[in-house]
Design a protein around this motif. Sequence first.
Motif, PDB file in Angstrom:
ATOM      1  N   LYS A   5       1.892  11.507 -10.501  1.00  0.00           N
ATOM      2  CA  LYS A   5       1.306  12.904 -10.578  1.00  0.00           C
ATOM      3  C   LYS A   5       2.532  13.884 -10.568  1.00  0.00           C
ATOM      4  CE  LYS A   5      -1.277  16.046  -7.412  1.00  0.00           C
ATOM      5  NZ  LYS A   5      -1.886  16.516  -6.305  1.00  0.00           N
ATOM      6  N   TRP A   6       3.551  13.522 -10.286  1.00  0.00           N
ATOM      7  CA  TRP A   6       4.817  14.601 -10.284  1.00  0.00           C
ATOM      8  C   TRP A   6       5.304  14.546 -12.030  1.00  0.00           C
ATOM      9  CZ3 TRP A   6      10.489  13.017  -8.696  1.00  0.00           C
ATOM     10  CH2 TRP A   6      11.391  13.913  -8.954  1.00  0.00           C
ATOM     11  N   PHE A   7       5.202  13.349 -12.666  1.00  0.00           N
ATOM     12  CA  PHE A   7       5.442  13.387 -13.970  1.00  0.00           C
ATOM     13  C   PHE A   7       4.154  13.619 -15.002  1.00  0.00           C
ATOM     14  CE2 PHE A   7       9.208  11.237 -12.605  1.00  0.00           C
ATOM     15  CZ  PHE A   7      10.250  11.972 -13.242  1.00  0.00           C
ATOM     16  N   ASP A   8       3.039  13.711 -14.311  1.00  0.00           N
ATOM     17  CA  ASP A   8       1.673  13.888 -15.028  1.00  0.00           C
ATOM     18  C   ASP A   8       1.343  12.911 -16.018  1.00  0.00           C
ATOM     19  OD1 ASP A   8      -0.575  15.414 -15.373  1.00  0.00           O
ATOM     20  OD2 ASP A   8       0.083  16.284 -17.136  1.00  0.00           O
ATOM     21  N   LEU A   9       1.691  11.580 -15.662  1.00  0.00           N
ATOM     22  CA  LEU A   9       1.447  10.394 -16.381  1.00  0.00           C
ATOM     23  C   LEU A   9      -0.188  10.077 -16.511  1.00  0.00           C
ATOM     24  CD1 LEU A   9       4.362   8.341 -15.124  1.00  0.00           C
ATOM     25  CD2 LEU A   9       4.085   9.601 -17.163  1.00  0.00           C
ATOM     26  N   PRO A  10      -0.728   9.959 -17.398  1.00  0.00           N
ATOM     27  CA  PRO A  10      -2.050   9.536 -17.520  1.00  0.00           C
ATOM     28  C   PRO A  10      -2.309   7.756 -17.292  1.00  0.00           C
ATOM     29  CG  PRO A  10      -0.886   9.183 -19.784  1.00  0.00           C
ATOM     30  CD  PRO A  10      -0.143   9.618 -18.939  1.00  0.00           C
ATOM     31  N   VAL A  11      -2.195   7.520 -15.888  1.00  0.00           N
ATOM     32  CA  VAL A  11      -2.408   6.307 -15.596  1.00  0.00           C
ATOM     33  C   VAL A  11      -3.551   6.170 -14.591  1.00  0.00           C
ATOM     34  CG1 VAL A  11       0.043   5.709 -15.597  1.00  0.00           C
ATOM     35  CG2 VAL A  11      -0.714   6.683 -13.617  1.00  0.00           C
ATOM     36  N   LYS A  12      -3.811   4.872 -14.086  1.00  0.00           N
ATOM     37  CA  LYS A  12      -5.095   4.337 -13.276  1.00  0.00           C
ATOM     38  C   LYS A  12      -4.576   5.344 -11.734  1.00  0.00           C
ATOM     39  CE  LYS A  12      -6.654   0.253 -14.942  1.00  0.00           C
ATOM     40  NZ  LYS A  12      -6.409  -1.348 -14.955  1.00  0.00           N
ATOM     41  N   LYS A  48       0.574  -1.261  -0.055  1.00  0.00           N
ATOM     42  CA  LYS A  48       0.021  -0.038   0.030  1.00  0.00           C
ATOM     43  C   LYS A  48       0.771   1.411  -0.024  1.00  0.00           C
ATOM     44  CE  LYS A  48      -4.155  -1.774   2.087  1.00  0.00           C
ATOM     45  NZ  LYS A  48      -5.024  -1.530   0.699  1.00  0.00           N
ATOM     46  N   ASP A  49       2.056   1.190   0.835  1.00  0.00           N
ATOM     47  CA  ASP A  49       3.029   2.406   0.806  1.00  0.00           C
ATOM     48  C   ASP A  49       3.613   2.445  -0.458  1.00  0.00           C
ATOM     49  OD1 ASP A  49       2.352   3.077   3.421  1.00  0.00           O
ATOM     50  OD2 ASP A  49       4.324   1.740   4.296  1.00  0.00           O
ATOM     51  N   PHE A  50       4.014   1.258  -1.152  1.00  0.00           N
ATOM     52  CA  PHE A  50       4.600   1.373  -2.381  1.00  0.00           C
ATOM     53  C   PHE A  50       3.457   2.078  -3.391  1.00  0.00           C
ATOM     54  CE2 PHE A  50       5.801  -0.621  -6.766  1.00  0.00           C
ATOM     55  CZ  PHE A  50       7.232  -0.203  -6.515  1.00  0.00           C
ATOM     56  N   LEU A  51       2.398   1.567  -3.524  1.00  0.00           N
ATOM     57  CA  LEU A  51       1.370   2.366  -4.341  1.00  0.00           C
ATOM     58  C   LEU A  51       1.347   3.843  -4.100  1.00  0.00           C
ATOM     59  CD1 LEU A  51      -0.949   1.786  -6.397  1.00  0.00           C
ATOM     60  CD2 LEU A  51      -2.505   1.289  -4.448  1.00  0.00           C
ATOM     61  N   GLY A  52       1.265   4.044  -2.706  1.00  0.00           N
ATOM     62  CA  GLY A  52       1.199   5.636  -2.599  1.00  0.00           C
ATOM     63  C   GLY A  52       2.290   6.247  -3.354  1.00  0.00           C
ATOM     64  N   GLY A  53       3.568   5.770  -3.390  1.00  0.00           N
ATOM     65  CA  GLY A  53       4.607   6.276  -4.022  1.00  0.00           C
ATOM     66  C   GLY A  53       4.642   6.442  -5.329  1.00  0.00           C
ATOM     67  N   MET A  54       3.812   4.913  -6.162  1.00  0.00           N
ATOM     68  CA  MET A  54       3.740   5.204  -7.533  1.00  0.00           C
ATOM     69  C   MET A  54       2.819   6.489  -7.855  1.00  0.00           C
ATOM     70  SD  MET A  54       3.167   1.054  -8.176  1.00  0.00           S
ATOM     71  CE  MET A  54       2.309   0.990  -9.624  1.00  0.00           C
ATOM     72  N   LEU A  55       1.793   6.476  -7.275  1.00  0.00           N
ATOM     73  CA  LEU A  55       0.806   7.483  -7.533  1.00  0.00           C
ATOM     74  C   LEU A  55       1.398   8.927  -7.429  1.00  0.00           C
ATOM     75  CD1 LEU A  55      -2.382   6.135  -5.974  1.00  0.00           C
ATOM     76  CD2 LEU A  55      -1.973   6.437  -8.237  1.00  0.00           C
ATOM     77  N   ALA A  56       2.399   9.076  -6.317  1.00  0.00           N
ATOM     78  CA  ALA A  56       3.073  10.335  -6.249  1.00  0.00           C
ATOM     79  C   ALA A  56       3.993  10.551  -7.509  1.00  0.00           C
ATOM     80  CB  ALA A  56       3.898  10.457  -4.931  1.00  0.00           C
ATOM     81  N   VAL A  57       4.611   9.491  -8.004  1.00  0.00           N
ATOM     82  CA  VAL A  57       5.611   9.711  -9.024  1.00  0.00           C
ATOM     83  C   VAL A  57       4.733  10.022 -10.353  1.00  0.00           C
ATOM     84  CG1 VAL A  57       7.189   8.396 -10.417  1.00  0.00           C
ATOM     85  CG2 VAL A  57       7.509   8.279  -8.106  1.00  0.00           C
TER      86      VAL A  57
END
Length: 103
Positions: free
Chosen positions: A92-99, A81-90
């Motif tokens: 957002k940072w790179f403005d990636l069109p992902v889930k 769950k922590d890893f998922l939070g980090g993935m979402l932060a990255v």
Amino acid sequence: MDKVKVSREVAEELDKITKPAMLIHQIATSEPIECIDRFGNLTFDELIRALYIGYEVNETPVEKFNYFFDKYSQSDIMFEKDFLGGMLAVAKWFDLPVKGREE
């Protein structure tokens, strides 16, 4: 020789194979169309190389992100769950069109 690049769906089918020599014999001697259908558009040569040399999933970074998003978002393990939070932060940072970015 290089590993064969396959889709995630084909990789999942290849992962199910426990006796590659038996499958190859079956394909080469009896009903190749019935056996090979589940391996997408792999040729016989690519299938043999995938079984004996290896294979890797060929996907875009967004497809890979979405795969891990789906996997970790269903987990009860805190690290995942922590890893998922980090993935979402990255993402957002790179403005990636992902889930997970449907804000």
